[in-house]
Each structure stands twice: as C-alpha cells, then as structure tokens.
Design an enzyme around this catalytic site. Structure first.
Site, PDB file in Angstrom:
ATOM      1  N   GLU A  79       1.077  -1.422  -0.142  1.00 30.86           N
ATOM      2  CA  GLU A  79      -0.258   0.283   0.168  1.00 30.86           C
ATOM      3  C   GLU A  79       0.757   1.297  -0.025  1.00 30.86           C
ATOM      4  OE1 GLU A  79      -4.049   0.189   0.952  1.00 30.86           O
ATOM      5  OE2 GLU A  79      -4.027   1.602   2.656  1.00 30.86           O
ATOM      6  N   ASP A  80       1.917   0.715   0.769  1.00 26.69           N
ATOM      7  CA  ASP A  80       2.124   2.636   0.934  1.00 26.69           C
ATOM      8  C   ASP A  80       3.928   2.995  -0.033  1.00 26.69           C
ATOM      9  OD1 ASP A  80       1.129   2.944   2.899  1.00 26.69           O
ATOM     10  OD2 ASP A  80       2.507   2.550   4.585  1.00 26.69           O
TER      11      ASP A  80
END
Ligand code: MN
Length: 493
Positions: A79-80
C-alpha cells in the site's frame, strides 16, 4: 501492546520463543519493510516502521507461525510503496505474499459508511476468516496498534475507528475465543468512545486494587505454601485484574456498585493436569470458606466457546472475597488465545483449508450465534445476526463462497458466474455426484460440471434456487430463450 523501535527486540523475542526459527527470512522481511517506509512518519510523529514492528511483535506474542510474523512486517509495504505482491512472491514465496495480499484487500473493504456497509464489512471479515483465519489475526494486531496510537488522528477518525473496533473486531475476537486480544481492543476503544466512563471506572479500579492488593497477595502466598506442602509441582499462581470495559459492563448489571464485583481481582492457578485442578480446588476449600452457589465446574461442562476452568469464590479470614480460577496450561492458552492457540509455536503453522477441525469451529461459531444470544448486548446481536443464516462453501480451488442457508448447487453456480449457471448440467459435492437440488452445507467443496452446448437454464430450477441473484438470472435467461424460440417460430411462418 508495546511500541517497539528496534528489530533486535523482535528478533530476540522470536529466538527465545520459537523452536529453530528462520531468522534469515524475518530479517529480510524487516529490511524490505524498512526500505519501503524509509523517511516516512506516522501522524504520531514516530517513524512508520514502528507500526509494522509492533504488529509483527504482537503476532509473535500470539505464537503464530513465523510466516505470519514476517508478513506482519510487510503488511503495509504494498500500500505504501512501489513494492508489488509479485515482488514479495518472488522474494518470500507464496504463503507470505498471499497473507500480505489478503490483508491489503481487507483494508479496502473494511470501511465504515452507514449501517449497511457495516454489516457488509462484518460479512467480509467472516469470509476472510473462513478462507484463512491467520489474515484475521493479522488484522487484529494491525487494528490494535492503530487504536493504541489513535491520539495522532483527527477526532472524527478516532471515533469511527474506536466504534468499528468495539462493534466489529472485538466481538469477532470474542467469537474466536481470543479473550486477550478482545480485551485489549475493547479497552483501547472504550477510552475514546466513553472517555468519562472510562476515567471513572479506571479511578474506582485503582482504589480497589490499592485496598485489596495486599490482602490478595497474602492469600496467594498462603495458597502457594499449601500447594507446595501438598507436593504439587510445576504450577503458577498470580493475581489478575479485571479489564476495564468488561468491568464497566458488569457494573451496569450490578447497580454500578463495584463492591458487588467479586472477580475484580481474581487469583489464577495454572497447574499440570486436570487431576491437579480438582486437587487444588479441594485444598482451597479446606483453607478458605467457599461462597455458596459460586463453584463452577467449566471443566466438566465447558462454556459454549470451549472455555474450561474451575471457578470458586472464597471468604478469607479478614473477610476479603476473592475468586479463584484453576486451569491447566492448555486450558489457559485456549482461554487467552482461542483458535490461535492451535498454532502457538508450532513448526507447521500454515493453514490447511481442508482442516476439518477448523471448519468445525467455524460451524460451531455459527451455531453459537444462533443459540447464545444472552451473552451479547442487543446491538451486537443485531450486527452478528448478519451471519446467522449463511453457509460457507468452497470451490475446488479453495475459494470461499457464502450463500444463504438452504442454498443449492444452482445458487453456487450463479454465484460464480452466470454462464456457469446457464451451462450447468450436474454437480459433484465433496467428490460425489449429487442432484442439483441438494441442500449445501458449510464446508462442502463444490464442483459444477458444465456443458457448453447447453442452451440455457431449466425453468424448474426456480423451484429450488434460493438466492435472488440466481433466480433473476434464471428468469432473464429463460425469457431470452423464449424470445429466440418465438422469433424462430415467426420466421418459419
Ligand atoms: Mn497497518
């Protein structure tokens, strides 16, 4: 849950608790996470890496397989950062990659937007749980650390996350018998949702612990001496203080009078085997006078969630009233960690989908939801009602499909794809050929056999298709068949 800043602390915990741990994979997972989150800060001002470290540490404390602990380090990487699931699969293999993938997917679905979305979220959690319960353990650890660092978030987000945790996550943890994590989720949420009540209960508790603490330790000393005199070996004895949210709820049932709560501080005795449990109970009753009607044998008659222990409440000479909880180590682990106890520090902690024990537990949870309403608050019943009439079945590849109770292979076929439904000719349930109108049950593995030349569904299927989805697809297809047939007839004229 501790905020840990260094990988070393995680590694030394793993070294002392796991037999022969794969520290190389763990270290590589940390390095990938560290690089992915490098230079980024959380809203609390701490480096982002502190979050996956805390999550991973919690998973290690729960005793889950090291793959799950490594996946905990990697859970926010996709996600990051630019790292993909495929990168993770190449570096860490299928199991770790798919754990990260499932947690990432769950992230996008568990969002609170009104009551309906809410029920949908619970259903999705339950589905994820049926597919691989380890994903839900990861979600718990993730949520718990987010709750404990909630002070960095804006007020409205604090309330949403706290409410969602109290109403979705904690009850599910409870259903899974994971009382340790359930209690932590509840207490962390409680402080945000009802701050005044939280402070009030906390203050009252602190006074009582100060008042009774010394007397309870005297009782512990006496008991310990007596057990040693009677040649009991390998036991542990300690005081445990009731959790705040659970105390708050119990006090509501007892006129908000803390004096009436006898298990505020309990004495817990963990012994070697069942025989020692009863022997210890006998000794305690010889030494202290038991309160009538408060002796409970949950060993002979376990609670519906499987909880086992002997409980008794006694008067000490100085009129202190204390509850004793006596159990074996195995019962203790089950009481604290629930279904996760099966995986604690085991070599092979990867979950087998066809593990019937797990499926039985899942079915058990569903049954319990139907019969044990009195254990839950009205609100929780309403939320959990969502699962009551659902069954969970599998494709031959192991994908989970949830259907209403009474569903048939036709419902299953249309749930997969309308063309599978339309071309369906027969079905194998758990490798046995069955009729298309057979009632499916949770845990069934279903293989639909299709024939691409089949013109369309049989209108008779409407007699036993249960889902709205299947019924409307059958009607649509039947109608268009009818139109084709009619136009064919017209052309002939
Ligand atoms: Mn996270």
């Amino acid at each position: 849950m501790e905020t840990i800043r260094s990988y070393d602390k995680l590694e030394s915990f793993v070294k002392t608790h796991y037999p022969d741990p794969d520290l190389i994979t763990l270290r590589r997972a940390y390095d990938v996470a560290e690089a992915a989150h490098a230079g980024k800060l959380r809203l609390t001002g701490q480096p982002v890496i502190t979050h996956p470290l805390a999550v991973s540490y919690k998973l290690a404390e729960m005793g889950l397989h090291l793959n799950v602990v490594s996946a905990g380090l990697l859970h926010d990487v996709v996600e990051d950062s630019a790292v993909t699931i495929e990168d993770l699969r190449a570096q860490f293999g299928d199991d770790i990659a798919s754990l990260v993938e499932s947690v990432t997917k769950l992230k996008h679905t568990v969002k609170y937007v009104g009551e309906e979305r809410y029920a949908e979220n619970m259903r999705k959690m339950f589905l994820a749980m049926a597919a691989d319960v380890r994903v839900v353990f990861m979600k718990f650890a993730d949520r718990l650390h987010n709750l404990q660092t909630l002070y960095g978030q804006p007020k409205n987000k604090q309330l949403r996350i706290a409410r969602e945790s109290l109403e979705i996550y904690a009850p599910i943890a409870g259903r899974l018998g994971m009382s340790e994590i359930k209690g932590e989720l509840e207490d962390a949420s409680f402080s945000y949702l009802l701050p005044k009540e939280y402070q009030d209960v906390k203050a009252q508790m602190e006074i009582k612990v100060r008042e009774r603490g010394a007397r309870v330790s005297r009782i512990i000393d006496q008991t310990e001496k007596m057990m040693t005199t009677n040649n009991l070996e390998n036991f542990q004895i300690y005081g445990r203080v009731k959790r705040l949210y659970s105390l708050y709820k119990k006090m509501q049932r007892y006129d908000n009078d803390i004096e009436k709560i006898y298990d505020l501080i309990a004495v817990r005795v963990v012994v070697e085997d069942v025989e020692d449990c009863y022997a210890t109970l006998g000794m305690i009753h010889q030494m202290f006078r038991p309160l009538p009607g408060r002796i409970k044998d949950y060993i002979a008659q376990p609670k519906p969630n499987g909880y086992q222990s002997l409980h008794t409440t006694i008067f000490a000479e100085d009129k202190t009233i204390v509850e004793f909880q006596i159990r074996t180590m195995e019962m203790h682990e089950l009481a604290e960690y629930g279904v996760a106890a099966h995986w604690r520090y085991k070599e092979d902690g990867t979950q087998d989908l066809k593990n019937t024990r797990w499926m039985e537990e899942l079915i058990q949870i569903q049954k319990e939801l139907e019969t044990k309403k009195d254990f839950m608050q009205q609100l929780e019943i309403m939320k959990i009602e969502v699962f009551r009439d659902r069954i969970f079945v599998f494709t031959p590849k192991g994908d989970v499909i949830d259907l209403p109770e009474g569903a048939t292979p036709i419902d299953f076929a249309y749930a997969i794809h309308s063309q599978i439904g339309n071309k369906c000719t027969s079905v194998r349930v758990n490798d046995v050929v069955r009729n298309l109108d057979v009632t499916l049950r949770s845990g069934d593995i279903i293989e639909i056999i299709t024939n691409k030349d089949r013109r369309g569904p049989n209108p008779d299927w409407l007699k036993f298709a249960k889902t709205h989805h299947a019924r409307s697809k059958i009607r649509d297809a039947t109608r268009s068949n009818m139109r084709q047939w009619l136009s064919g007839m017209l052309k002939k004229k």
